[in-house]
Design a protein around this motif. Structure first.
Motif, PDB file in Angstrom:
ATOM      1  N   GLY A   1       1.293  -6.414   9.027  1.00 12.90           N
ATOM      2  CA  GLY A   1       0.979  -5.886   8.102  1.00 12.90           C
ATOM      3  C   GLY A   1      -0.907  -5.260   8.146  1.00 12.90           C
ATOM      4  O   GLY A   1      -1.475  -5.989   8.740  1.00 12.90           O
TER       5      GLY A   1
ATOM      6  N   ASP B   1      -2.357  -3.802   5.740  1.00 13.65           N
ATOM      7  CA  ASP B   1      -3.046  -3.479   4.097  1.00 13.65           C
ATOM      8  C   ASP B   1      -4.516  -4.052   4.106  1.00 13.65           C
ATOM      9  O   ASP B   1      -4.962  -3.718   2.807  1.00 13.65           O
ATOM     10  CB  ASP B   1      -1.727  -3.842   3.098  1.00 13.65           C
ATOM     11  CG  ASP B   1      -1.370  -5.475   3.409  1.00 13.65           C
ATOM     12  OD1 ASP B   1      -0.639  -5.725   4.364  1.00 13.65           O
ATOM     13  OD2 ASP B   1      -1.852  -6.199   2.691  1.00 13.65           O
TER      14      ASP B   1
ATOM     15  N   ASP C   1      -9.110  -0.846   5.133  1.00  6.98           N
ATOM     16  CA  ASP C   1      -9.137   0.298   4.881  1.00  6.98           C
ATOM     17  C   ASP C   1      -9.036   1.362   5.976  1.00  6.98           C
ATOM     18  O   ASP C   1      -9.729   1.830   6.468  1.00  6.98           O
ATOM     19  CB  ASP C   1     -10.457   0.607   4.062  1.00  6.98           C
ATOM     20  CG  ASP C   1     -10.436   1.991   3.090  1.00  6.98           C
ATOM     21  OD1 ASP C   1      -9.997   3.022   3.619  1.00  6.98           O
ATOM     22  OD2 ASP C   1     -11.068   1.866   2.217  1.00  6.98           O
TER      23      ASP C   1
ATOM     24  N   ASP D   1      -8.355   4.833   5.811  1.00  7.52           N
ATOM     25  CA  ASP D   1      -8.845   5.851   5.409  1.00  7.52           C
ATOM     26  C   ASP D   1     -10.198   5.710   6.009  1.00  7.52           C
ATOM     27  O   ASP D   1     -10.592   6.931   6.532  1.00  7.52           O
ATOM     28  CB  ASP D   1      -8.832   6.325   3.780  1.00  7.52           C
ATOM     29  CG  ASP D   1      -7.302   6.804   3.780  1.00  7.52           C
ATOM     30  OD1 ASP D   1      -6.567   7.263   4.115  1.00  7.52           O
ATOM     31  OD2 ASP D   1      -7.125   6.549   2.266  1.00  7.52           O
TER      32      ASP D   1
ATOM     33  N   PRO E   1       6.382  -3.744   3.891  1.00 10.74           N
ATOM     34  CA  PRO E   1       4.783  -3.621   3.838  1.00 10.74           C
ATOM     35  C   PRO E   1       4.419  -3.381   2.406  1.00 10.74           C
ATOM     36  O   PRO E   1       5.164  -2.713   1.392  1.00 10.74           O
ATOM     37  CB  PRO E   1       4.454  -2.521   4.554  1.00 10.74           C
ATOM     38  CG  PRO E   1       5.666  -1.582   4.695  1.00 10.74           C
ATOM     39  CD  PRO E   1       7.031  -2.415   4.246  1.00 10.74           C
TER      40      PRO E   1
ATOM     41  N   THR F   1       2.524  -1.163   0.180  1.00 14.75           N
ATOM     42  CA  THR F   1       1.854  -0.023  -0.117  1.00 14.75           C
ATOM     43  C   THR F   1       1.745   0.574  -1.781  1.00 14.75           C
ATOM     44  O   THR F   1       2.292  -0.474  -2.532  1.00 14.75           O
ATOM     45  CB  THR F   1       2.720   1.075   0.469  1.00 14.75           C
ATOM     46  OG1 THR F   1       3.890   1.259  -0.336  1.00 14.75           O
ATOM     47  CG2 THR F   1       3.070   0.958   2.058  1.00 14.75           C
ATOM     48  N   ASP F   2       0.934   1.505  -1.935  1.00 14.80           N
ATOM     49  CA  ASP F   2       1.009   2.022  -3.295  1.00 14.80           C
ATOM     50  C   ASP F   2       2.616   1.955  -4.108  1.00 14.80           C
ATOM     51  O   ASP F   2       2.696   1.747  -5.204  1.00 14.80           O
ATOM     52  CB  ASP F   2       0.368   3.432  -3.630  1.00 14.80           C
ATOM     53  CG  ASP F   2      -1.117   3.404  -3.325  1.00 14.80           C
ATOM     54  OD1 ASP F   2      -1.615   2.076  -3.250  1.00 14.80           O
ATOM     55  OD2 ASP F   2      -1.533   4.047  -2.901  1.00 14.80           O
ATOM     56  N   SER F   3       3.424   2.504  -3.232  1.00 13.31           N
ATOM     57  CA  SER F   3       4.914   2.620  -3.731  1.00 13.31           C
ATOM     58  C   SER F   3       5.714   1.414  -3.693  1.00 13.31           C
ATOM     59  O   SER F   3       6.850   1.176  -4.408  1.00 13.31           O
ATOM     60  CB  SER F   3       5.653   3.589  -2.915  1.00 13.31           C
ATOM     61  OG  SER F   3       5.833   3.187  -1.687  1.00 13.31           O
ATOM     62  N   THR F   4       5.052   0.340  -3.073  1.00 16.64           N
ATOM     63  CA  THR F   4       6.078  -1.107  -3.210  1.00 16.64           C
ATOM     64  C   THR F   4       5.269  -2.143  -4.158  1.00 16.64           C
ATOM     65  O   THR F   4       5.614  -3.218  -4.292  1.00 16.64           O
ATOM     66  CB  THR F   4       6.044  -1.346  -1.902  1.00 16.64           C
ATOM     67  OG1 THR F   4       4.900  -1.701  -1.166  1.00 16.64           O
ATOM     68  CG2 THR F   4       6.751  -0.501  -0.878  1.00 16.64           C
ATOM     69  N   ARG F   5       4.034  -1.852  -4.582  1.00 10.44           N
ATOM     70  CA  ARG F   5       3.231  -2.790  -5.355  1.00 10.44           C
ATOM     71  C   ARG F   5       3.870  -3.002  -6.663  1.00 10.44           C
ATOM     72  O   ARG F   5       4.376  -2.053  -7.230  1.00 10.44           O
ATOM     73  CB  ARG F   5       1.785  -2.192  -5.591  1.00 10.44           C
ATOM     74  CG  ARG F   5       0.938  -3.200  -6.316  1.00 10.44           C
ATOM     75  CD  ARG F   5      -0.489  -2.855  -6.416  1.00 10.44           C
ATOM     76  NE  ARG F   5      -0.983  -2.755  -5.384  1.00 10.44           N
ATOM     77  CZ  ARG F   5      -1.436  -3.906  -4.614  1.00 10.44           C
ATOM     78  NH1 ARG F   5      -1.494  -5.079  -5.074  1.00 10.44           N
ATOM     79  NH2 ARG F   5      -1.993  -3.771  -3.632  1.00 10.44           N
TER      80      ARG F   5
ATOM     81  N   ARG G   1       4.783  -9.573   1.597  1.00 10.75           N
ATOM     82  CA  ARG G   1       3.323  -9.297   1.080  1.00 10.75           C
ATOM     83  C   ARG G   1       3.245  -9.908  -0.357  1.00 10.75           C
ATOM     84  O   ARG G   1       4.182  -9.421  -1.174  1.00 10.75           O
ATOM     85  CB  ARG G   1       2.809  -8.103   1.247  1.00 10.75           C
ATOM     86  CG  ARG G   1       2.254  -7.709   2.609  1.00 10.75           C
ATOM     87  CD  ARG G   1       1.057  -8.571   3.157  1.00 10.75           C
ATOM     88  NE  ARG G   1       0.366  -8.175   4.206  1.00 10.75           N
ATOM     89  CZ  ARG G   1       0.898  -9.006   5.646  1.00 10.75           C
ATOM     90  NH1 ARG G   1       1.818  -9.805   5.420  1.00 10.75           N
ATOM     91  NH2 ARG G   1       0.326  -8.677   6.574  1.00 10.75           N
TER      92      ARG G   1
END
Length: 344
Positions: free
Chosen positions: A83, A85, A88, A90, A227, A229-233, A255
């Motif tokens: 992972g 995550d 950062d 970006d 992993p 991500t914003d979609s899996t939180r 995670r």
């Protein structure tokens, strides 16, 4: 891309977790290294200041740390884990910092750990061990009733289990293979809120994916290997526990943050599911003061917890070391073909 530096300074922020390899750089390039066994968040800025290469496992590297003012010489981050995550990405892209990781390096140990803690939760092995050691067997004559589900039913065998696999990477695939070998029926989940129920999972078995909601309803054991991500939180929260079988066991080796920890505690307390096992926590290192899963009273739940060490094995350590070596040498040579570049 900036010209390669002549001298690399490699900084290991979590040296306890890494077998330090001998790096071979093409002349005239050289390197020095500083190895810190562990690093606290308060120590990061001071320790990264002279780093050309940063090596870490699961330490938060934020945009401030990645600013030119804090890490002016930084060119490469090697995440000695799967992972990424914690970094950062970006901020790395904006500065042209290359980030690599180690996909597949720990799939054997993590998948085996997942199966191990599944058995512990399904058969309440920790409770059975504690009660037996406490002398409760001769006192009560039998401990059979302590292993039963709340509705009085005995535990399922593998041949009766339906294993839902959420996450179809190398770890998810190996968990699926092990589960099938044990006799479980395996369902590979599609993405949440996706209607694409016939999408191939890309495996050699050509097993098709099953809608997420169907996997929740039909599985008796749910393995998470995805992993963060914003979609899996908080992918698994109150509504998902409501949909699961009351005989269901949840296993998370991916995670922290993917499972809503408060919702999990409530689901176990109310008997919405039979048990759970997790190797990961939303806040780590986890303890009673920062995790709902470890606070007072949760020791009575059928909840197996391990301290984010599913990855640990001789094979994993060797894989990490080899990939780390290839990452640094590949960057120095300008050839990253043998490593997984996450960004840069």
């Amino acid at each position: 891309m900036d010209p390669r530096p002549t001298n690399y300074h490699i900084v290991y922020l979590q040296g306890d977790f890494v077998q330090i390899p001998e790096v071979e750089l093409p002349a005239p390039q050289t390197y020095t290294q500083t190895i810190y066994p562990q690093t606290s968040l308060a120590e990061i800025h001071e320790r990264v200041r002279d780093a050309t290469v940063l090596v870490l496992s699961a330490l938060r590297i934020d945009a401030t740390t990645l600013s030119p003012e804090i890490s002016p010489h930084l060119k490469l981050i090697v995440v000695v884990a799967v992972g990424t995550d914690c970094v950062d990405l970006d901020a790395c892209r904006k500065r042209g910092i290359v980030v690599t990781n180690c996909p597949g390096a720990n799939n054997a140990s993590v998948s085996e750990h997942a199966i191990g803690v599944y058995f512990m939760a399904r058969r309440k092995m920790l409770d059975m061990c504690s009660l037996t050691r406490a002398g409760e067997w001769p006192r009560r004559k039998t401990l059979m009733y302590d292993i039963l589900d709340k509705d009085g039913t005995p535990p399922l065998t593998c041949q009766e289990e339906v294993a839902g696999i959420i996450g179809n990477g190398s770890v998810g695939k190996r968990i699926a293979s092990l589960a099938q070998t044990l006799g479980m029926k395996v369902l590979i989940s599609g993405r949440k809120d996706s209607d694409n129920s016939n999408m191939s999972n890309g495996s050699s078995s050509n097993q098709e994916r099953v809608p997420f909601e169907t996997v929740l309803r039909q599985s008796t054991v749910l393995f998470l290997a995805i992993p963060l991500t914003d979609s899996t939180r908080n992918l698994i929260s109150t509504s998902e526990f409501e949909a699961m079988s009351p005989h269901g066991v949840l296993v998370n080796v991916s995670r922290g943050g993917i499972v809503d920890e408060e919702a999990l505690v409530k689901a176990l307390e109310e008997g919405k599911i039979s048990g759970a096992a997790t190797d990961v926590f939303e806040k780590e290192p986890a303890g009673p003061e920062n995790s709902p899963l470890l606070r007072e009273g949760t020791e009575k739940l059928n909840l197996v917890v391990t301290p984010h060490l599913a990855w640990l094995s001789r094979k994993t350590a060797l894989n990490y070391s080899q990939i780390l070596k290839k990452s640094v040498e590949g960057y120095a040579k300008g050839d990253m073909g043998d490593v997984n570049v996450v960004c840069g």
